[in-house]
Design a protein around this motif. Structure first.
Motif, PDB file in Angstrom:
ATOM      1  N   THR A  90      31.861  37.400  32.731  1.00 56.15           N
ATOM      2  CA  THR A  90      32.865  38.427  32.459  1.00 56.15           C
ATOM      3  C   THR A  90      34.244  37.768  32.486  1.00 56.15           C
ATOM      4  O   THR A  90      34.570  37.064  33.443  1.00 56.15           O
ATOM      5  N   PRO A  91      35.074  37.983  31.444  1.00 51.72           N
ATOM      6  CA  PRO A  91      36.394  37.365  31.433  1.00 51.72           C
ATOM      7  C   PRO A  91      37.290  37.913  32.548  1.00 51.72           C
ATOM      8  O   PRO A  91      37.278  39.107  32.820  1.00 51.72           O
ATOM      9  N   GLY A  92      38.052  37.039  33.171  1.00 47.37           N
ATOM     10  CA  GLY A  92      38.984  37.441  34.211  1.00 47.37           C
ATOM     11  C   GLY A  92      39.073  36.396  35.302  1.00 47.37           C
ATOM     12  O   GLY A  92      38.471  35.318  35.209  1.00 47.37           O
ATOM     13  N   SER A  93      39.829  36.720  36.336  1.00 45.63           N
ATOM     14  CA  SER A  93      39.995  35.806  37.464  1.00 45.63           C
ATOM     15  C   SER A  93      40.164  36.621  38.743  1.00 45.63           C
ATOM     16  O   SER A  93      40.410  37.823  38.710  1.00 45.63           O
ATOM     17  N   TRP A  94      40.013  35.931  39.889  1.00 47.88           N
ATOM     18  CA  TRP A  94      40.141  36.547  41.204  1.00 47.88           C
ATOM     19  C   TRP A  94      41.580  36.432  41.690  1.00 47.88           C
ATOM     20  O   TRP A  94      42.240  35.417  41.478  1.00 47.88           O
ATOM     21  N   THR A  95      42.057  37.469  42.365  1.00 47.39           N
ATOM     22  CA  THR A  95      43.388  37.479  42.975  1.00 47.39           C
ATOM     23  C   THR A  95      43.249  37.937  44.423  1.00 47.39           C
ATOM     24  O   THR A  95      42.698  39.012  44.690  1.00 47.39           O
ATOM     25  N   TYR A  96      43.736  37.130  45.351  1.00 44.27           N
ATOM     26  CA  TYR A  96      43.660  37.415  46.774  1.00 44.27           C
ATOM     27  C   TYR A  96      44.950  38.100  47.227  1.00 44.27           C
ATOM     28  O   TYR A  96      46.040  37.772  46.759  1.00 44.27           O
ATOM     29  N   SER A  97      44.835  39.068  48.141  1.00 49.65           N
ATOM     30  CA  SER A  97      46.033  39.712  48.702  1.00 49.65           C
ATOM     31  C   SER A  97      45.749  40.163  50.130  1.00 49.65           C
ATOM     32  O   SER A  97      44.617  40.495  50.479  1.00 49.65           O
ATOM     33  N   ALA A  98      46.798  40.169  50.942  1.00 51.84           N
ATOM     34  CA  ALA A  98      46.700  40.690  52.310  1.00 51.84           C
ATOM     35  C   ALA A  98      47.046  42.173  52.275  1.00 51.84           C
ATOM     36  O   ALA A  98      47.908  42.601  51.510  1.00 51.84           O
ATOM     37  N   ARG A 147      40.517  40.851  44.132  1.00 52.23           N
ATOM     38  CA  ARG A 147      40.253  41.695  42.964  1.00 52.23           C
ATOM     39  C   ARG A 147      39.961  40.813  41.762  1.00 52.23           C
ATOM     40  O   ARG A 147      40.623  39.786  41.579  1.00 52.23           O
ATOM     41  N   PHE A 148      39.018  41.269  40.936  1.00 55.20           N
ATOM     42  CA  PHE A 148      38.660  40.520  39.734  1.00 55.20           C
ATOM     43  C   PHE A 148      39.043  41.330  38.511  1.00 55.20           C
ATOM     44  O   PHE A 148      38.731  42.515  38.403  1.00 55.20           O
ATOM     45  N   GLY A 149      39.735  40.674  37.580  1.00 51.61           N
ATOM     46  CA  GLY A 149      40.107  41.329  36.327  1.00 51.61           C
ATOM     47  C   GLY A 149      40.994  40.422  35.506  1.00 51.61           C
ATOM     48  O   GLY A 149      41.225  39.264  35.850  1.00 51.61           O
ATOM     49  N   GLN A 150      41.521  40.987  34.427  1.00 54.47           N
ATOM     50  CA  GLN A 150      42.426  40.239  33.559  1.00 54.47           C
ATOM     51  C   GLN A 150      43.855  40.644  33.857  1.00 54.47           C
ATOM     52  O   GLN A 150      44.112  41.800  34.228  1.00 54.47           O
ATOM     53  N   PRO A 151      44.803  39.733  33.706  1.00 57.24           N
ATOM     54  CA  PRO A 151      46.209  40.067  33.960  1.00 57.24           C
ATOM     55  C   PRO A 151      46.657  41.251  33.090  1.00 57.24           C
ATOM     56  O   PRO A 151      46.308  41.334  31.920  1.00 57.24           O
ATOM     57  N   GLY A 152      47.394  42.162  33.700  1.00 58.44           N
ATOM     58  CA  GLY A 152      47.912  43.318  32.981  1.00 58.44           C
ATOM     59  C   GLY A 152      46.934  44.471  32.862  1.00 58.44           C
ATOM     60  O   GLY A 152      47.264  45.517  32.307  1.00 58.44           O
ATOM     61  N   GLY A 174      43.704  46.858  34.916  1.00 63.74           N
ATOM     62  CA  GLY A 174      43.188  47.231  36.234  1.00 63.74           C
ATOM     63  C   GLY A 174      42.020  46.345  36.624  1.00 63.74           C
ATOM     64  O   GLY A 174      41.326  45.796  35.768  1.00 63.74           O
ATOM     65  N   PRO A 175      41.783  46.185  37.920  1.00 67.36           N
ATOM     66  CA  PRO A 175      40.664  45.333  38.356  1.00 67.36           C
ATOM     67  C   PRO A 175      39.314  45.936  37.979  1.00 67.36           C
ATOM     68  O   PRO A 175      39.131  47.152  38.010  1.00 67.36           O
ATOM     69  N   LEU A 176      38.376  45.067  37.631  1.00 71.05           N
ATOM     70  CA  LEU A 176      37.002  45.491  37.357  1.00 71.05           C
ATOM     71  C   LEU A 176      36.204  45.636  38.646  1.00 71.05           C
ATOM     72  O   LEU A 176      35.264  46.420  38.729  1.00 71.05           O
ATOM     73  N   LEU A 177      36.584  44.835  39.669  1.00 69.27           N
ATOM     74  CA  LEU A 177      35.865  44.820  40.936  1.00 69.27           C
ATOM     75  C   LEU A 177      36.835  44.432  42.038  1.00 69.27           C
ATOM     76  O   LEU A 177      37.722  43.602  41.829  1.00 69.27           O
ATOM     77  N   ALA A 178      36.662  45.022  43.199  1.00 69.20           N
ATOM     78  CA  ALA A 178      37.442  44.645  44.381  1.00 69.20           C
ATOM     79  C   ALA A 178      36.483  44.450  45.540  1.00 69.20           C
ATOM     80  O   ALA A 178      35.504  45.191  45.690  1.00 69.20           O
ATOM     81  N   ILE A 179      36.757  43.431  46.344  1.00 67.46           N
ATOM     82  CA  ILE A 179      36.023  43.202  47.586  1.00 67.46           C
ATOM     83  C   ILE A 179      37.076  43.236  48.685  1.00 67.46           C
ATOM     84  O   ILE A 179      38.015  42.429  48.676  1.00 67.46           O
ATOM     85  N   ARG A 180      36.912  44.174  49.615  1.00 69.64           N
ATOM     86  CA  ARG A 180      37.927  44.392  50.648  1.00 69.64           C
ATOM     87  C   ARG A 180      37.330  44.235  52.038  1.00 69.64           C
ATOM     88  O   ARG A 180      36.197  44.649  52.286  1.00 69.64           O
ATOM     89  N   CYS A 181      38.136  43.683  52.916  1.00 70.97           N
ATOM     90  CA  CYS A 181      37.811  43.648  54.336  1.00 70.97           C
ATOM     91  C   CYS A 181      38.528  44.832  54.969  1.00 70.97           C
ATOM     92  O   CYS A 181      39.745  44.956  54.861  1.00 70.97           O
TER      93      CYS A 181
END
Length: 196
Positions: A71-79, A87-92, A94-101
């Motif tokens: 799937t095209p896109g990249s991961w972005t980490y945030s606190a 979050r995984f998605g394409q720039p600009g 919405g994210p396709l998937l999020a993994i949250r703690c």
């Protein structure tokens, strides 16, 4: 006496000849028509054959899931205030998937947009594990509108380690949403470790 013995032998041969069984002869055809053939014994009808299986889109348990396009896109980490997220998605977009703690529970939450009003089946496949799960909607959806679905894991669930250490990729299938084939980057493992 010799004559009587010879007559007796001839009589016994004739008597044995009368014991020969001849096959039954067909009845003669009636005049002016053809003979009706004898009815053949009826065999039971074979059971109906099942319909051939319909071709389906590749499934997680198919041997070739690793050959599916990523799937095209990249991961972005945030606190975040309750923990961290990736979050995984394409720039600009919405994210396709999020993994949250979520340290308040504590839990790891996989979040994916989908369609439906109740729980839907989901499957996560890694290079070492395949697990069937259930995704739960986080809110009521308006008609034909996407809603966030969540899969919640205990922070020490072995499937999380299988995702973080999968060989290059893992896959998420969820009813009512596109199948995602996602790269395994260090950001995914970082969120998992943040919760432990």
């Amino acid at each position: 006496m010799k004559i009587n013995l010879a007559a007796l032998q001839i009589a016994s041969v004739l008597a044995l000849g009368g014991c020969t069984v001849l096959p039954p002869q067909p009845a003669p055809a009636p005049r002016g028509g053809t003979a009706t053939p004898a009815p053949k014994p009826q065999l039971p009808a074979p059971p109906p054959r099942p319909a051939p299986p319909q071709p389906q889109a590749p499934r997680a348990d198919a041997a070739n899931w690793r050959d599916l396009p990523q799937t095209p896109g990249s991961w972005t980490y945030s606190a975040e205030s309750s923990g961290s997220a990736v979050r995984f998605g394409q720039p600009g977009a919405g994210p396709l998937l999020a993994i949250r703690c979520d340290r308040t529970r504590p839990a790891i939450i996989v979040q994916r947009a989908g369609f439906g009003t109740g729980t839907v089946p989901a499957t996560i496949t890694t290079s070492s594990t395949l697990r069937r799960l259930t995704a739960t909607p986080t809110a009521s959806a308006a008609q034909n509108a996407a809603v966030a679905f969540e899969i919640t894991f205990a922070v020490r669930d072995p499937l999380l380690d299988a995702i973080a250490f999968s060989r290059g990729r893992f896959m998420l299938e969820m009813g009512g949403a596109q199948t995602l084939v996602l790269p395994v980057w260090s950001e995914v493992g970082r969120v998992i470790e943040d919760c432990r």
